[in-house]
Design an enzyme around this catalytic site. Structure first.
Site, short mmCIF file in Angstrom:
data_model
loop_
_atom_site.label_atom_id
_atom_site.label_comp_id
_atom_site.label_asym_id
_atom_site.label_seq_id
_atom_site.Cartn_x
_atom_site.Cartn_y
_atom_site.Cartn_z
N ALA A 43 -74.09 22.11 -62.12
CA ALA A 43 -73.47 22.46 -63.41
C ALA A 43 -73.72 21.32 -64.39
CB ALA A 43 -71.98 22.77 -63.26
N LEU A 44 -74.98 21.00 -64.53
CA LEU A 44 -75.37 19.75 -65.19
C LEU A 44 -75.10 19.78 -66.70
CD1 LEU A 44 -78.73 18.97 -63.35
CD2 LEU A 44 -76.40 18.31 -62.74
N HIS A 48 -74.99 13.95 -66.83
CA HIS A 48 -75.89 13.86 -65.68
C HIS A 48 -77.29 13.43 -66.13
CE1 HIS A 48 -72.97 17.06 -64.21
NE2 HIS A 48 -72.88 16.17 -63.25
N GLY A 158 -72.06 7.70 -62.63
CA GLY A 158 -71.41 7.59 -63.93
C GLY A 158 -70.12 6.78 -63.86
N LYS A 160 -67.77 7.48 -65.65
CA LYS A 160 -66.74 8.52 -65.82
C LYS A 160 -65.87 8.63 -64.57
CE LYS A 160 -65.34 13.04 -66.23
NZ LYS A 160 -65.53 13.47 -64.88
N ASP A 161 -66.52 8.59 -63.39
CA ASP A 161 -65.80 8.61 -62.11
C ASP A 161 -65.73 7.17 -61.61
OD1 ASP A 161 -65.64 11.70 -61.54
OD2 ASP A 161 -67.64 11.30 -62.30
N GLN A 164 -64.84 6.28 -58.01
CA GLN A 164 -65.95 6.68 -57.15
C GLN A 164 -67.07 5.62 -57.19
OE1 GLN A 164 -67.67 10.78 -56.84
NE2 GLN A 164 -69.12 10.00 -58.32
N SER A 196 -67.77 16.86 -68.61
CA SER A 196 -67.47 17.14 -67.21
C SER A 196 -67.78 18.60 -66.93
CB SER A 196 -65.98 16.87 -66.93
OG SER A 196 -65.60 17.47 -65.70
N SER A 197 -68.28 18.87 -65.75
CA SER A 197 -68.55 20.27 -65.37
C SER A 197 -67.25 21.07 -65.42
CB SER A 197 -69.14 20.33 -63.97
OG SER A 197 -70.22 19.43 -63.85
P1 AMP Z 1 -70.54 15.41 -60.55
O1 AMP Z 1 -71.66 16.40 -60.64
O2 AMP Z 1 -69.41 15.70 -61.47
O3 AMP Z 1 -70.16 15.07 -59.15
O4 AMP Z 1 -71.15 14.07 -61.16
C1 AMP Z 1 -72.36 13.55 -60.69
C2 AMP Z 1 -72.59 12.20 -61.32
O5 AMP Z 1 -72.63 12.34 -62.73
C3 AMP Z 1 -71.49 11.19 -60.99
O6 AMP Z 1 -72.09 9.93 -60.80
C4 AMP Z 1 -70.67 11.23 -62.24
O7 AMP Z 1 -69.94 10.05 -62.45
C5 AMP Z 1 -71.72 11.42 -63.30
N1 AMP Z 1 -71.14 11.95 -64.52
C6 AMP Z 1 -70.34 13.06 -64.64
N2 AMP Z 1 -69.93 13.20 -65.92
C7 AMP Z 1 -70.48 12.17 -66.61
C8 AMP Z 1 -70.42 11.75 -67.99
N3 AMP Z 1 -69.72 12.42 -68.88
N4 AMP Z 1 -71.10 10.63 -68.32
C9 AMP Z 1 -71.82 9.94 -67.41
N5 AMP Z 1 -71.91 10.28 -66.11
C10 AMP Z 1 -71.25 11.37 -65.72
#
Ligand code: AMP
Length: 293
Positions: A43-44, A48, A158, A160-161, A164, A196-197
């Site tokens: 859900a990019l 991402h 990111g 953002k997390d 993590q 965010s997704s």
């Molecule tokens: P996810 O698909 O939500 O598990 O995120 C995958 C990666 O994308 C993780 O390293 C997240 O921290 C990063 N990510 C998600 N949202 C953002 C954002 N708004 N800015 C930067 N990185 C992000």
């Protein structure tokens, strides 16, 4: 030549097995290429893609993985309804210059009797770890597997997390996994909401309220850095502001050491203000830097 065991989606080569991933990486290695990995759950969005950009700056080949990891979701969390759109994601990755998508099925990642996991230790106990028991064990385990499967030189995550990111830095350091962990600043909407997704779940009126999370954290950081408030006072004011904006419940607002995530009272060392709070059935997280001026 591309590997015949690779699938193709939206003209992007896709590896669906560990073996196919390893074959492609080995071919790149023989050609002298370096490899960046961008782990995602799909859900990019532009956040991402910023990670893919960073991977491409640091390495000559970039692999994105899409894997909605069941072991990092609690029994009552949103695993089943987590958004999935592989074709749309592949098209975005092609546009971003990604070289390969790694998209294994759950059965490829976890054999039916898989039992070994990675416990990240105390860094995973507080903040989101307190509200999502086992979440960071699931994250640490899947990220370690992805790093071992890909043999990537660099992996991008990111800010953002933020918890993590720090958990992964810790695991990679403590287990001597030979990958550089690269943190990438949060990509935001114009009104400050972190991409965010899960933002897709927000109803229109919740979407209007959502930027208050970032605004509140920035104001807390400003007051703390200006010496207008102690950490406890900044946190108390932030709670009130989030509640007034319609967030309920507020899981936490905390000022923590930026590396260890241990709660701190002041800014003797770089700190991070982190929060998680709910709008209806959607849980949002965000964080900002706070350091002494
Ligand atoms: P996810 O698909 O939500 O598990 O995120 C995958 C990666 O994308 C993780 O390293 C997240 O921290 C990063 N990510 C998600 N949202 C953002 C954002 N708004 N800015 C930067 N990185 C992000």
């Amino acid at each position: 030549m591309s590997d015949p065991s690779l699938d193709t989606v939206a003209s992007l080569p896709v590896a669906r097995s560990v073996a196919a991933l390893r074959r492609q990486v080995a071919a790149w290695r023989r050609a002298g290429k370096s490899v960046a990995l961008v782990p995602t759950m799909g859900a990019l969005h532009r956040g991402h893609l910023a990670l893919v950009d960073r991977g491409r700056q640091l390495c000559t080949r970039t692999v994105a993985s899409i894997f909605v990891n069941p072991t990092q979701f609690g029994p009552n969390e949103d695993f089943a309804r987590y958004p999935r759109d592989e074709a749309g994601d592949a098209a975005m990755l092609v546009g971003a210059g990604c070289d390969l998508l790694y998209a294994p099925a759950v059965a490829e990642m976890y054999s039916a009797d898989a039992a070994a996991t990675i416990d990240p230790g105390p860094i995973a106990a507080g903040l989101c770890g307190r509200f999502r028991p086992g979440h960071f064990r699931g994250v640490a385990t899947v990220v370690a597997k992805l790093l071992l499967q890909s043999g990537a030189d660099v992996a991008c995550f990111g800010e953002k997390d933020y918890q993590q990111l720090q958990v992964i830095r810790r695991v990679v350091r403590d287990l001597d996994i030979p990958a550089r962990i690269e943190g990438v600043p949060t990509v935001r909407e114009a009104d400050g909401l972190a991409l965010s997704s899960r933002n897709a779940f927000l109803a229109p009126e919740q979407r209007v309220a959502a930027p208050a999370l970032h605004r509140t954290l920035r104001e807390a950081a400003r007051r703390l850095m200006a010496g207008e408030a102690t950490a406890a006072q900044a946190v108390a004011t932030a709670h009130l502001a989030l509640a007034a904006a319609g967030f309920a419940p507020i899981d936490y607002v905390e000022v923590c050491d930026a590396e260890t995530l241990v709660p701190v009272q002041g800014l003797d060392r770089p700190a991070r203000i982190l929060a998680a709070a709910w709008l209806g059935s959607t849980r949002l997280i965000d964080n900002v830097e706070a350091r002494s001026p």
